[in-house]
Write a protein that holds these residues in place. Structure first.
Motif: not given
Length: 328
Positions: A151-164
């Motif tokens: 889920y999104p909360h399990q990733l760091s901010g940088g990884l979340r942006q890579r997912v987006v």
């Protein structure tokens, strides 16, 4: 090159208790296929409102008008929502500033990535997951197969942006609008994301409208630059031309605020643009930058024309060249 996006006289107005706020005031720009156009300007100049206007995601009470907003020959102005939703996400995608608000915390990353593709393409879940896995790996997400179950909360901010970023590429769009996608990231991760966006843009041949307030980012990734101030585009030029020969006093002021290695002494006072941005509530007359400009003249009392200085370089300023000054 072929023009993919052609925007003419775009305006965005928002009602406020103090009157009508003219957030975007008649801007013009074009984006060619495969081009990286940077919209740059300080906070509140209308950059994000421009991006939301292009995607049809403005607040409910906002009023968007334009002579035309042509995307690959289709005028988005007045396009029914059903037809706009077909383009949005499929041929036009957006990378938002804060990935945690762009991702749904209730669904796994795999579900959200696959939904982005299956909403617009007739593919199986297995094919969608294969595409999602490839793009996550291409976006530099480690252990991509495991991330699909997270889920999104399990990733760091940088990884979340890579997912987006991967999500924006799921349908291989012709145009991506990136609204300050590195603002919330630290400097090291920011550099990685910028390099990733540039590499993916070249690999997939996608046109990108990159919105930022950071001229360092502009110098690193842009092909062309449109400088915004107080809801207007005041200068447009190829990136090398803009940094070598800035024509608008506001552009020069922005560049002078940047410390230069070998020239700016440690502990010295950095230059700043005096004054404040004028209010855009109610009627705005003349040049909006006149109250902060050291080259103000009589012609600034009227709205300056947007005039080409040479091929690819245009400016909205009566003092930008002797020819314009004489015409004023």
């Amino acid at each position: 090159m072929e023009i993919l996006l052609d925007v003419k006289n775009l305006r965005v107005d928002l009602p406020t208790p103090g009157g009508m706020l003219h957030a975007v005031r008649g801007i013009d720009f074009q984006v060619q296929r495969g081009e990286m156009l940077c919209l740059v300007g300080e906070s509140g100049c209308g950059k994000s409102m421009t991006s939301l206007a292009l995607m049809g995601l403005l607040p409910r009470k906002a009023v968007r008008t334009a002579d035309h907003i042509r995307f690959d020959g289709v005028d988005l102005q007045g396009l029914p929502e059903r037809e706009m939703s077909v383009l949005r996400g499929s041929r036009m995608a957006m990378i938002f500033q804060e990935p945690m608000t762009a991702l749904n915390p209730s669904y796994t990353l795999g579900d959200q990535l696959c939904e982005a593709l299956r909403a617009h393409r007739k593919v199986s879940m297995a094919q969608a997951r294969e595409r999602a896995l490839y793009l996550l790996e291409r976006a530099g997400v480690p252990q991509a197969a495991d991330r699909l179950r997270q889920y999104p909360h399990q990733l760091s901010g940088g990884l979340r942006q890579r997912v987006v970023i991967a999500m924006a590429l799921m349908c291989e769009p012709d145009l991506i609008i990136a609204d300050e996608p590195t603002t919330a990231l630290d400097v090291t991760i920011q550099a990685q994301i910028l390099r990733l966006i540039r590499e993916l843009q070249k690999e997939f041949g996608t046109a990108v409208v990159f919105i930022t307030h950071d001229l360092g980012v502009v110098a690193r990734i842009a092909d062309r630059v449109a400088v915004m101030y107080a809801g207007e585009v005041v200068e447009t030029a190829p990136v090398a031309e803009l940094f070598a020969h800035p024509a608008h006093p506001y552009t020069r002021g922005l560049l002078n605020c940047i410390p230069v290695r070998g020239k700016t002494l440690p502990g010295s006072r950095l230059q700043a643009i005096p004054g404040v941005v004028p209010s855009l509530v109610g009627k705005v007359e003349g040049c909006a930058f006149a109250n902060r400009c050291n080259q103000v003249q009589a012609g600034c009392a009227a709205t300056p024309p947007y005039v080409a200085l040479d091929a690819g370089h245009a400016v909205r300023c009566v003092a930008a060249s002797p020819l314009l000054a004489e015409a004023a």
